[in-house]
Design a protein around this motif. Sequence first.
Motif, PDB file in Angstrom:
ATOM      1  N   SER A 279      -6.272 -30.865   7.059  1.00 14.29           N
ATOM      2  CA  SER A 279      -7.087 -29.915   6.294  1.00 14.29           C
ATOM      3  C   SER A 279      -7.715 -28.898   7.244  1.00 14.29           C
ATOM      4  O   SER A 279      -7.802 -29.122   8.452  1.00 14.29           O
ATOM      5  CB  SER A 279      -8.197 -30.655   5.537  1.00 14.29           C
ATOM      6  N   ASP A 280      -8.183 -27.776   6.675  1.00 14.56           N
ATOM      7  CA  ASP A 280      -8.807 -26.754   7.512  1.00 14.56           C
ATOM      8  C   ASP A 280     -10.081 -27.278   8.172  1.00 14.56           C
ATOM      9  O   ASP A 280     -10.396 -26.945   9.311  1.00 14.56           O
ATOM     10  CB  ASP A 280      -9.078 -25.477   6.717  1.00 14.56           C
ATOM     11  N   GLU A 317      -4.947 -19.837   8.892  1.00 11.28           N
ATOM     12  CA  GLU A 317      -5.785 -18.639   8.937  1.00 11.28           C
ATOM     13  C   GLU A 317      -7.161 -18.907   9.540  1.00 11.28           C
ATOM     14  O   GLU A 317      -7.759 -18.023  10.142  1.00 11.28           O
ATOM     15  CB  GLU A 317      -5.926 -18.038   7.536  1.00 11.28           C
ATOM     16  N   VAL A 318      -7.684 -20.136   9.396  1.00 18.19           N
ATOM     17  CA  VAL A 318      -9.016 -20.411   9.941  1.00 18.19           C
ATOM     18  C   VAL A 318      -9.003 -20.458  11.469  1.00 18.19           C
ATOM     19  O   VAL A 318     -10.057 -20.435  12.094  1.00 18.19           O
ATOM     20  CB  VAL A 318      -9.600 -21.745   9.403  1.00 18.19           C
ATOM     21  N   MET A 319      -7.814 -20.489  12.061  1.00 12.53           N
ATOM     22  CA  MET A 319      -7.729 -20.494  13.529  1.00 12.53           C
ATOM     23  C   MET A 319      -7.865 -19.110  14.136  1.00 12.53           C
ATOM     24  O   MET A 319      -8.071 -18.988  15.350  1.00 12.53           O
ATOM     25  CB  MET A 319      -6.387 -21.082  13.983  1.00 12.53           C
ATOM     26  N   ARG A 320      -7.741 -18.075  13.318  1.00 15.59           N
ATOM     27  CA  ARG A 320      -7.680 -16.729  13.877  1.00 15.59           C
ATOM     28  C   ARG A 320      -8.929 -16.365  14.681  1.00 15.59           C
ATOM     29  O   ARG A 320      -8.829 -15.878  15.812  1.00 15.59           O
ATOM     30  CB  ARG A 320      -7.436 -15.717  12.753  1.00 15.59           C
ATOM     31  N   ALA A 341     -14.068 -23.987  21.877  1.00 13.23           N
ATOM     32  CA  ALA A 341     -12.677 -24.128  21.426  1.00 13.23           C
ATOM     33  C   ALA A 341     -11.776 -23.204  22.235  1.00 13.23           C
ATOM     34  O   ALA A 341     -11.062 -22.365  21.685  1.00 13.23           O
ATOM     35  CB  ALA A 341     -12.563 -23.820  19.934  1.00 13.23           C
ATOM     36  N   SER A 342     -11.796 -23.375  23.554  1.00 14.04           N
ATOM     37  CA  SER A 342     -10.926 -22.581  24.420  1.00 14.04           C
ATOM     38  C   SER A 342      -9.678 -23.404  24.716  1.00 14.04           C
ATOM     39  O   SER A 342      -9.677 -24.273  25.590  1.00 14.04           O
ATOM     40  CB  SER A 342     -11.653 -22.228  25.723  1.00 14.04           C
ATOM     41  N   ARG A 385      -1.547 -13.158  17.690  1.00 11.23           N
ATOM     42  CA  ARG A 385      -2.304 -13.875  18.712  1.00 11.23           C
ATOM     43  C   ARG A 385      -1.417 -14.805  19.542  1.00 11.23           C
ATOM     44  O   ARG A 385      -1.919 -15.568  20.360  1.00 11.23           O
ATOM     45  CB  ARG A 385      -3.434 -14.676  18.044  1.00 11.23           C
ATOM     46  N   ILE A 386      -0.113 -14.761  19.303  1.00 12.10           N
ATOM     47  CA  ILE A 386       0.841 -15.568  20.077  1.00 12.10           C
ATOM     48  C   ILE A 386       1.637 -14.626  20.978  1.00 12.10           C
ATOM     49  O   ILE A 386       2.368 -13.767  20.496  1.00 12.10           O
ATOM     50  CB  ILE A 386       1.770 -16.368  19.140  1.00 12.10           C
ATOM     51  N   ASP A 387       1.486 -14.789  22.277  1.00  5.87           N
ATOM     52  CA  ASP A 387       2.043 -13.830  23.230  1.00  5.87           C
ATOM     53  C   ASP A 387       3.535 -13.994  23.462  1.00  5.87           C
ATOM     54  O   ASP A 387       4.248 -13.017  23.671  1.00  5.87           O
ATOM     55  CB  ASP A 387       1.325 -13.966  24.588  1.00  5.87           C
ATOM     56  N   LEU A 388       4.014 -15.242  23.488  1.00  6.00           N
ATOM     57  CA  LEU A 388       5.410 -15.486  23.842  1.00  6.00           C
ATOM     58  C   LEU A 388       6.146 -16.147  22.684  1.00  6.00           C
ATOM     59  O   LEU A 388       5.715 -17.182  22.159  1.00  6.00           O
ATOM     60  CB  LEU A 388       5.515 -16.393  25.083  1.00  6.00           C
ATOM     61  N   HIS A 389       7.256 -15.552  22.291  1.00  2.00           N
ATOM     62  CA  HIS A 389       8.138 -16.120  21.270  1.00  2.00           C
ATOM     63  C   HIS A 389       9.436 -16.515  21.987  1.00  2.00           C
ATOM     64  O   HIS A 389      10.133 -15.659  22.525  1.00  2.00           O
ATOM     65  CB  HIS A 389       8.451 -15.108  20.174  1.00  2.00           C
TER      66      HIS A 389
END
Length: 512
Positions: A279-280, A317-320, A341-342, A385-389
């Motif tokens: 859950s969120d 979405e709550v992680m943004r 939360a780093s 927010r994700i640098d590498l794909h």
Amino acid sequence: MLIKTYGSAVFGVDALTITIEVSIGGGNRYHIVGLPDNAIKESLRRIESAIQSAGLKMPRQKIVINLAPADIRKEGSAYDLPIAIAILAASGQLEIPEVDKYFIMGELSLDGGLQPIKGALPISIQARSAGFKGFILPKENSREAAIVSDIAVYGMCNLMEVVSFFNGSFAPHPVLVNTRDEFLNHINNYEQDFSDVRGQENIKRALEIAAAGGHNLILIGPPGAGKTMLAKRLPTILPPLNLHEALETTKIHSVAGKLNAADALMTERPYRSPHHTISDMALVGGGANPQPGEISLAHNGVLFLDELPEFKRSVLEVMRQPLEDRRVTISRARLSVEYPASFMLIASMNPCPCGFFNHPEKECICAPGQVQKYLSKISGPLLDRIDLHVEVTPVNFNELTSAVKAEKSAAIRERVIRARAVQDLRFSSRSNLHYNAQMSPNMVREICKIDDAGQTLIKKAMEKLGLSARAYDRILKVARTIADLAASNVITLEHLAEAIHYRSLDRDSWSG
């Protein structure tokens, strides 16, 4: 007679001193005031049984117990022991002239045994800060609390031991933990190693870049390609925790009650991998009694989200905001708590519902448009927010059975540490900024300068590959990290080309 003992309440990852006042007078009823929760209200039944089990008597008089400050809600069963000691002293069964010099915390069993508590480390820190002489708590938590220097920590097994301690008939030695020895002797004791992974050299390279710059990363590939296996080994190439980070991480896990009795200090970077049904609230933290969520338990470590599109949209979405702010604030009507939360976000996903889109051998059976629909479960702001794909392909038989030994995690970690040292020097004048992934857009323009040839390369890449505008800053950050790994002061065309390669999901043509 009025007696005061002292304990603590934990809010977020910090503690507050609580005074337990017990008064015994005429009457025959028990009263607990000071905003106690149900666990505290029920404590008198446990306390009565524990006192009788210790061969002592529960007073049959009016007992008023006040938990001060009275305007702060108290939660949990850890107040059993200080209340019991105060009742025994107030009833004249125990002489404790130095009770005001000790923090006392612990949950009582019916037989008088002491059960472990949550938050022993922040409570011990508060006891030292408030100038107390010692801290008495259950034995299972004693090593955790003893990390704090300049305070005597006594681990007790039952109520009778605590009574004997104050009577002077039992003189245990304080629990001693050499924090630096504990830290140095157990650092980097990882079971996994990158030498276990056959092939996948390009994926290892991407993980090395992610570790060096603190970049978030997503792995896209078919089932069985090794995404989870690779992600589990990422902590083994991250720089070792320093003592401050270890204490900070231990504090969070102490509050959540996640530490083992044998663990005095967390010396390995945390790796959290919640199931996609989470859950969120469980992810970011909260609840009626706020607790750290998975993103805080992954602080200074790695949060791995396997099968990312299967997570509920609201959960992702709550992680943004925490991904940007590196902290999460839980607000309630009566209080607001903040948890650090780093963390590095590592995610994995199949490229489509059947899992075989772009597979070199197997054919994808998904209907037209289904690949794009599957990918669209992940919002653009989160992907931003994700640098590498990184596309992961299955390992062929020759690589799988090769006798050539793969590079060990220790060798990769050395390169990562050198790159992080360059970044520490670069950001030394800026507080709360330690690696390239944390740079703001303005800082990217200032630090990640490229020449005209580089600008031309990025322009062509954006036009020909259909890269989105949001990919521009990400490419420059990753290119700067690649340059740091190469010990280069400038970003070259080679660094840019490699960074552009890691933007698979930004290509218009990727999902057909």
